[in-house]
Every structure is written in structure tokens, then in C-alpha cells.
Design a protein around this motif. Structure first.
Motif, PDB file in Angstrom:
ATOM      1  N   VAL A  28       0.845  -0.535   0.231  1.00  0.00           N
ATOM      2  CA  VAL A  28      -0.011   0.213  -0.072  1.00  0.00           C
ATOM      3  C   VAL A  28       1.046   1.292   0.131  1.00  0.00           C
ATOM      4  O   VAL A  28       2.127   1.744   0.634  1.00  0.00           O
ATOM      5  CB  VAL A  28      -0.876   0.204   1.114  1.00  0.00           C
ATOM      6  CG1 VAL A  28      -1.702   1.314   1.195  1.00  0.00           C
ATOM      7  CG2 VAL A  28      -1.688  -1.202   1.424  1.00  0.00           C
ATOM      8  N   ILE A  29       0.513   1.945  -0.709  1.00  0.00           N
ATOM      9  CA  ILE A  29       1.007   3.916  -0.957  1.00  0.00           C
ATOM     10  C   ILE A  29       0.801   4.647  -0.064  1.00  0.00           C
ATOM     11  O   ILE A  29      -0.786   4.369  -0.367  1.00  0.00           O
ATOM     12  CB  ILE A  29       1.575   4.214  -3.200  1.00  0.00           C
ATOM     13  CG1 ILE A  29       1.814   3.043  -3.429  1.00  0.00           C
ATOM     14  CG2 ILE A  29       2.557   5.037  -2.633  1.00  0.00           C
ATOM     15  CD1 ILE A  29       3.722   2.611  -2.843  1.00  0.00           C
ATOM     16  N   THR A  30       1.417   4.850   0.752  1.00  0.00           N
ATOM     17  CA  THR A  30       1.193   6.194   2.306  1.00  0.00           C
ATOM     18  C   THR A  30       1.558   7.074   1.543  1.00  0.00           C
ATOM     19  O   THR A  30       2.598   7.700   1.173  1.00  0.00           O
ATOM     20  CB  THR A  30       1.391   5.312   3.015  1.00  0.00           C
ATOM     21  OG1 THR A  30       2.703   4.840   3.768  1.00  0.00           O
ATOM     22  CG2 THR A  30       0.405   4.346   3.822  1.00  0.00           C
ATOM     23  N   ASN A  31       0.527   8.645   2.303  1.00  0.00           N
ATOM     24  CA  ASN A  31       1.331   9.441   2.191  1.00  0.00           C
ATOM     25  C   ASN A  31       2.743   9.399   3.598  1.00  0.00           C
ATOM     26  O   ASN A  31       2.364  10.430   4.639  1.00  0.00           O
ATOM     27  CB  ASN A  31       0.283  10.765   2.611  1.00  0.00           C
ATOM     28  CG  ASN A  31      -0.562  10.443   0.814  1.00  0.00           C
ATOM     29  OD1 ASN A  31      -0.520  11.170   0.635  1.00  0.00           O
ATOM     30  ND2 ASN A  31      -2.103  10.777   2.077  1.00  0.00           N
ATOM     31  N   GLY A  32       3.880   9.319   3.176  1.00  0.00           N
ATOM     32  CA  GLY A  32       4.643   9.003   4.059  1.00  0.00           C
ATOM     33  C   GLY A  32       4.313   8.191   4.855  1.00  0.00           C
ATOM     34  O   GLY A  32       2.938   7.541   5.080  1.00  0.00           O
ATOM     35  N   SER A  33       5.236   7.495   5.899  1.00  0.00           N
ATOM     36  CA  SER A  33       4.977   6.475   6.721  1.00  0.00           C
ATOM     37  C   SER A  33       4.389   7.038   7.831  1.00  0.00           C
ATOM     38  O   SER A  33       3.469   6.290   8.481  1.00  0.00           O
ATOM     39  CB  SER A  33       6.001   5.777   7.090  1.00  0.00           C
ATOM     40  OG  SER A  33       7.387   6.479   6.817  1.00  0.00           O
ATOM     41  N   TYR A  46       5.351  -3.628   8.097  1.00  0.00           N
ATOM     42  CA  TYR A  46       6.282  -3.460   7.209  1.00  0.00           C
ATOM     43  C   TYR A  46       6.255  -2.298   7.240  1.00  0.00           C
ATOM     44  O   TYR A  46       5.648  -1.238   5.947  1.00  0.00           O
ATOM     45  CB  TYR A  46       7.595  -3.831   6.607  1.00  0.00           C
ATOM     46  CG  TYR A  46       8.189  -3.402   6.671  1.00  0.00           C
ATOM     47  CD1 TYR A  46       9.389  -3.693   6.787  1.00  0.00           C
ATOM     48  CD2 TYR A  46       8.104  -3.258   5.105  1.00  0.00           C
ATOM     49  CE1 TYR A  46      11.333  -2.858   6.699  1.00  0.00           C
ATOM     50  CE2 TYR A  46       9.373  -2.536   4.437  1.00  0.00           C
ATOM     51  CZ  TYR A  46      10.778  -2.699   4.821  1.00  0.00           C
ATOM     52  OH  TYR A  46      12.242  -1.964   4.763  1.00  0.00           O
ATOM     53  N   LEU A  47       6.758  -0.921   7.173  1.00  0.00           N
ATOM     54  CA  LEU A  47       7.001   0.596   7.018  1.00  0.00           C
ATOM     55  C   LEU A  47       8.181   0.944   6.084  1.00  0.00           C
ATOM     56  O   LEU A  47       8.913   0.786   6.900  1.00  0.00           O
ATOM     57  CB  LEU A  47       5.861   1.631   8.206  1.00  0.00           C
ATOM     58  CG  LEU A  47       5.085   0.870   8.651  1.00  0.00           C
ATOM     59  CD1 LEU A  47       5.328   2.766   9.421  1.00  0.00           C
ATOM     60  CD2 LEU A  47       4.046   1.463   8.164  1.00  0.00           C
ATOM     61  N   SER A  48       7.868   1.738   5.433  1.00  0.00           N
ATOM     62  CA  SER A  48       9.126   2.336   4.925  1.00  0.00           C
ATOM     63  C   SER A  48       8.701   3.464   4.090  1.00  0.00           C
ATOM     64  O   SER A  48       7.688   4.001   3.869  1.00  0.00           O
ATOM     65  CB  SER A  48      10.163   1.242   3.841  1.00  0.00           C
ATOM     66  OG  SER A  48      10.756   2.217   3.590  1.00  0.00           O
ATOM     67  N   THR A  49      10.046   4.362   3.162  1.00  0.00           N
ATOM     68  CA  THR A  49       9.495   5.579   2.845  1.00  0.00           C
ATOM     69  C   THR A  49      10.842   6.368   2.105  1.00  0.00           C
ATOM     70  O   THR A  49      11.338   5.435   1.873  1.00  0.00           O
ATOM     71  CB  THR A  49       9.918   6.871   4.061  1.00  0.00           C
ATOM     72  OG1 THR A  49       9.577   7.680   3.498  1.00  0.00           O
ATOM     73  CG2 THR A  49      10.917   6.689   4.704  1.00  0.00           C
ATOM     74  N   PHE A  50       9.982   6.864   1.197  1.00  0.00           N
ATOM     75  CA  PHE A  50      11.387   7.249  -0.146  1.00  0.00           C
ATOM     76  C   PHE A  50      11.742   9.211   0.095  1.00  0.00           C
ATOM     77  O   PHE A  50      12.241   9.540   0.156  1.00  0.00           O
ATOM     78  CB  PHE A  50       9.605   7.789  -1.911  1.00  0.00           C
ATOM     79  CG  PHE A  50      10.358   6.686  -1.799  1.00  0.00           C
ATOM     80  CD1 PHE A  50       9.038   5.629  -1.774  1.00  0.00           C
ATOM     81  CD2 PHE A  50      10.893   6.081  -2.974  1.00  0.00           C
ATOM     82  CE1 PHE A  50       9.152   4.475  -2.506  1.00  0.00           C
ATOM     83  CE2 PHE A  50      11.275   4.629  -3.854  1.00  0.00           C
ATOM     84  CZ  PHE A  50       9.938   4.165  -3.351  1.00  0.00           C
ATOM     85  N   SER A  51      10.995   9.683   2.180  1.00  0.00           N
ATOM     86  CA  SER A  51      11.404  11.003   2.603  1.00  0.00           C
ATOM     87  C   SER A  51      12.838  11.124   2.615  1.00  0.00           C
ATOM     88  O   SER A  51      13.247  12.318   2.194  1.00  0.00           O
ATOM     89  CB  SER A  51      11.017  11.267   3.821  1.00  0.00           C
ATOM     90  OG  SER A  51       9.272  10.844   3.668  1.00  0.00           O
ATOM     91  N   ARG A  95       6.159  12.977  -0.375  1.00  0.00           N
ATOM     92  CA  ARG A  95       5.271  12.092   0.441  1.00  0.00           C
ATOM     93  C   ARG A  95       4.730  10.901   0.235  1.00  0.00           C
ATOM     94  O   ARG A  95       3.672  10.504  -0.292  1.00  0.00           O
ATOM     95  CB  ARG A  95       3.898  13.008   0.788  1.00  0.00           C
ATOM     96  CG  ARG A  95       3.683  14.023   1.404  1.00  0.00           C
ATOM     97  CD  ARG A  95       4.675  14.383   2.685  1.00  0.00           C
ATOM     98  NE  ARG A  95       4.421  13.549   4.250  1.00  0.00           N
ATOM     99  CZ  ARG A  95       4.919  12.675   4.942  1.00  0.00           C
ATOM    100  NH1 ARG A  95       6.450  12.674   4.599  1.00  0.00           N
ATOM    101  NH2 ARG A  95       4.860  12.349   5.468  1.00  0.00           N
ATOM    102  N   ILE A  96       5.536  10.257  -0.669  1.00  0.00           N
ATOM    103  CA  ILE A  96       5.541   8.532  -0.562  1.00  0.00           C
ATOM    104  C   ILE A  96       6.319   7.701   0.959  1.00  0.00           C
ATOM    105  O   ILE A  96       7.299   7.255   0.556  1.00  0.00           O
ATOM    106  CB  ILE A  96       6.060   8.044  -1.786  1.00  0.00           C
ATOM    107  CG1 ILE A  96       5.500   8.898  -3.105  1.00  0.00           C
ATOM    108  CG2 ILE A  96       6.044   6.674  -2.303  1.00  0.00           C
ATOM    109  CD1 ILE A  96       4.266   9.031  -4.164  1.00  0.00           C
ATOM    110  N   GLY A  97       4.704   7.073   1.057  1.00  0.00           N
ATOM    111  CA  GLY A  97       5.461   6.195   2.590  1.00  0.00           C
ATOM    112  C   GLY A  97       4.972   4.194   2.007  1.00  0.00           C
ATOM    113  O   GLY A  97       4.106   4.486   0.980  1.00  0.00           O
ATOM    114  N   ILE A  98       5.860   3.673   2.092  1.00  0.00           N
ATOM    115  CA  ILE A  98       4.843   1.879   1.998  1.00  0.00           C
ATOM    116  C   ILE A  98       5.149   1.067   2.386  1.00  0.00           C
ATOM    117  O   ILE A  98       5.399   1.311   3.666  1.00  0.00           O
ATOM    118  CB  ILE A  98       6.494   1.096   1.353  1.00  0.00           C
ATOM    119  CG1 ILE A  98       7.290   1.845   0.187  1.00  0.00           C
ATOM    120  CG2 ILE A  98       5.784   0.085   0.361  1.00  0.00           C
ATOM    121  CD1 ILE A  98       8.987   1.459  -0.453  1.00  0.00           C
TER     122      ILE A  98
END
Ligand code: PLP
Length: 385
Positions: A156-161, A290-295, A303-306
Motif C-alpha cells: 500500500v502506498i501511503t502519504n509518507g510513513s 512493515y513501513l518504509s519511506t521515500f522521504s 510524501r511517498i511511504g510504503i
């Protein structure tokens, strides 16, 4: 026209609009009667300085004189205080977790964004599909599989983690629950947890990360509903949770059926050796969120989180976020997917890793006499004395 502006002459209006002068004069007379314009001898027509709409607002308020026009809202929840000034105003910015924007290839990314804009996908621009754009989900499925051995999880792509942390908190926590967190932890995650009414329980940590013995003591006291970990580089001390501790913590969580949020916020910032694989790679009980981020790889404003999670969690998260924001910035997601597919993302990673390694080596040189906890990576260095 603005208040006080002079109107053109009747003759010029009638020529412009193509109506005869009598009709124009009649319309102007009506506007005068309604109070929008005034007729001034030897000047002509002017827009009045107080438009009737403002007058009517003033009158409505004066009719309820004695009642304050401002109410004091009863805020039943609050967020965290906003920083009073942006850290990037300083020449040397020591605030945590800020990537160097000078390293980001904006021109290259602009081309990806421009291609996306020249071929907009109507289906994605509309409502529906809140898990993220399919192209980015595909790219992200491939990337963590390659770089982190994470497989067979829903993405799921989120608005940042931060959005993921908030939604997970809302889904899993309520007043009276407890969340086990590292004693020194990441304040925005803490805010998301405690906003639900849950209590934070700080678990002892040392140079090997969270202490499983102390976690067990806290679990046995009851009501721990979530464990929050930053295992690769504990925030803010930077230490890596050892394999034996990971196993001990996982065993405890499985035994007491407590989900673990694994926040892998800076997986890429690890040099000289491969980072330990995330705990999510070995998760038979499906405990790990599990969370990760492109920040850190791009910039926080992307604002792209995984989230890489079980089917059940992905469904709950995507359904819940429909209430918050329906979907996220599909243009940014599509441009990022394109950038990843074209190889730009991997090139950028190689380049930033090289530069960051040089900077880390320089920091080691400068800090030679000061004990530090972890120098295998660099987004931050934790000094102690
Ligand atoms: C522990 C931790 N988690 C997550 C993040 C990133 O959050 P976001 O993806 O919301 O920008 C950071 C950023 O500093 C962090 O330090």
C-alpha cells in the motif's frame, strides 16, 4: 471591477455589448437602485466603495450585537506543535533525517513528471483505488524484493510513513491500550499512538537495541497491544537491533499475539556491508506491519511511504484511508514509477550512497576521539561520552 472604479460611458457600454442606450441606462439604473453603483454628476457611474454584500454582512452581525463573532472551539484532540522555523534556513542543518536536496536530480525527475502529465490516465485521476497507482505498486513490489527480500506481501502506498503510522494506530488501538516503544523513540510515531488514548510504555534499550527481558516484564503487566521498533537503525541512537534480540522480541510478540510495527525508514543508508534484512522477511505469524519511506531517498515533501503487510491489514488500511484522503497524489506516484522503471532511481541511490559514504568517512575522521554507537551508515551519528 473593484470598489471605487469608474464605469465606461453609456455610449461605450452600448457599443461594446451591442444593446441600445435605453436598455443600458435601464440596467445601470437598476444597479444604482440595488446599491452596487452610484451616479455622480459630471463624473458618471462609479462602483460604490462599500458593496451591498459587505453592508449586509455588517448588518447581520450588528443585528446579533452582544454575541461574539468568534467561538472558542472545543478541540477534543490536538496534534504536535509546529516547528517555529524551518531547519533549512540555517547554513548547517543538523536536524534529523533530512536528505541533501542538492543531490536530487530534479531535471531528470521533471522529465518523468512531464511525461506523466502529457499522457494523463483518467482512471487514476478519478476517485477509487486508494492503495496507490498500480505502476508504483509494481515497482515497489520489485524493489523491496530485490533490496530487502520482502516477498508475498500486499503493498500500500501511503502519504509518507506518518500516514501509515496514524492509520495503523487508529485501526489497532483504543483508550486503555498500551504500546511498547523504544525508550528513546521517534516522536511523531508516539503522537500517533497516544492520540488514540493509548498509553506509551518505554522499553529499556542499550547498545544492542530494545531489551527483550524488559519487554517481557512490560508485556506481563498486561494490555500491550502494539510494539513499535526501528530495528535497522534505532531512532535516534542509530543502533542496529541484533539478530538474537530480533528473534527474542518476535518470539514474545508471537506468544502474546502482539503486532509489531517495523519502521524501516532509512534502509538505503547503510554502507560497507549489507544491512540486516527486515524482520518482515521472516514473519510466519504475520505480526509485522512493515513501513518504509521515500522521504530520505528523495525528499520529505514527496510524501511517498510504503506499507508491506498482510492482505487483511492492506484491506483495512485502504478502506480506512478512504475516510481521510480518498487517495493520494497520483501524479507524483506515476512520475516516481516512471523514474524507477527508467533506472533513474537506482542511479540516484548509487550516487547518493557514494557521496554519503565520503561524508561519513569525513565525519568519522572529525569525530575520531568521540565514542559513537554505529558508524555503518549515515543519516545521523549518535555520540556519547
Ligand atoms: C523513525 C522514522 N520513521 C519515519 C520517518 C519518515 O516519515 P515520513 O515518511 O512520514 O516522512 C522518519 C523521518 O525522519 C523517521 O525518523
Amino acid at each position: 471591477m473593484a470598489a471605487g472604479d469608474k464605469l465606461p460611458s453609456v455610449k461605450s457600454i452600448s457599443e461594446d455589448v451591442g444593446y441600445n442606450r435605453h436598455t443600458v441606462m435601464k440596467s445601470l439604473a437598476e444597479l444604482v437602485a440595488e446599491g452596487w453603483i452610484e451616479s455622480i454628476q459630471r463624473v458618471g457611474y462609479k462602483v460604490v466603495s462599500h458593496l451591498p454584500i459587505e453592508n449586509s454582512k455588517r448588518q447581520a452581525l450588528s443585528r446579533v450585537a452582544g454575541i461574539s463573532s468568534h467561538i472558542d472551539y472545543r478541540f477534543v484532540r490536538s496534534g504536535s506543535a509546529l516547528p517555529s522555523y524551518p531547519a533549512n534556513r540555517f547554513e548547517y542543518n543538523f536536524s534529523g533525517g533530512q536528505p541533501d536536496l542538492n543531490l536530487f536530480p530534479f531535471d531528470e525527475f521533471k522529465r518523468c513528471m512531464s511525461e506523466v502529465l502529457s499522457r494523463p490516465n483518467p482512471a487514476q485521476l478519478s476517485y477509487g483505488q486508494s492503495a496507490g497507482t498500480p505502476e508504483l505498486i509494481d515497482q515497489v513490489k520489485t524493489y523491496p524484493r530485490k533490496s530487502r527480500a520482502i516477498t508475498e506481501r500486499e503493498i500500500v502506498i501511503t502519504n509518507g510513513s506518518q500516514e501509515a503510522l496514524f492509520i495503523v494506530s487508529q485501526l489497532l488501538l483504543q483508550s486503555g491500550d498500551k504500546v511498547a516503544v523504544e525508550e528513546l523513540g521517534y516522536p511523531p510515531a508516539m503522537s500517533a499512538f497516544s492520540n488514540t488514548g493509548a498509553e506509551l510504555v518505554g522499553v529499556k534499550q542499550d547498545a544492542q537495541g530494545m531489551c527483550p527481558d524488559n519487554l517481557e516484564v512490560q508485556i506481563l503487566k498486561g494490555n500491550i497491544r502494539l510494539i513499535y521498533l526501528t530495528p535497522l537503525h534505532q531512532y535516534p541512537t542509530t543502533v542496529t537491533l541484533t539478530v538474537s534480540r530480533r528473534m527474542a522480541i518476535y518470539r514474545l510478540a508471537a506468544q502474546h499475539k502482539i503486532p509489531i510495527v517495523e519502521d524501516d525508514y532509512d534502509h538505503e543508508f547503510h554502507y560497507r556491508c549489507q544491512p540486516l534484512p527486515p524482520m518482515a522477511t521472516e514473519d510466519p505469524a504475520q505480526l509485522i506491519i512493515y513501513l518504509s519511506t521515500f522521504s530520505k531517498i528523495m525528499f520529505p515533501g514527496a510524501r511517498i511511504g510504503i506499507m508491506a503487510v498482510s492482505k487483511a491489514m492492506a484491506k483495512a488500511v485502504t478502506e480506512y484511508r478512504l475516510m481521510i484522503c480518498h487517495k493520494s497524489n497520483v501524479l507524483m506516484q506515476a512520475a516516481l514509477a516512471k523514474w524507477m522503471a527508467d533506472g533513474g532511481f537506482e542511479r540516484h541511490l548509487r550516487r547518493t550512497t557514494r557521496v554519503n559514504l565520503q561524508r561519513r568517512d569525513h565525519a568519522v575522521l572529525v569525530l575520531k576521539k568521540t565514542p559513537v554507537l554505529n558508524l555503518l551508515f549515515l543519516m545521523a551519528v549518535w555520540l556519547f561520552g
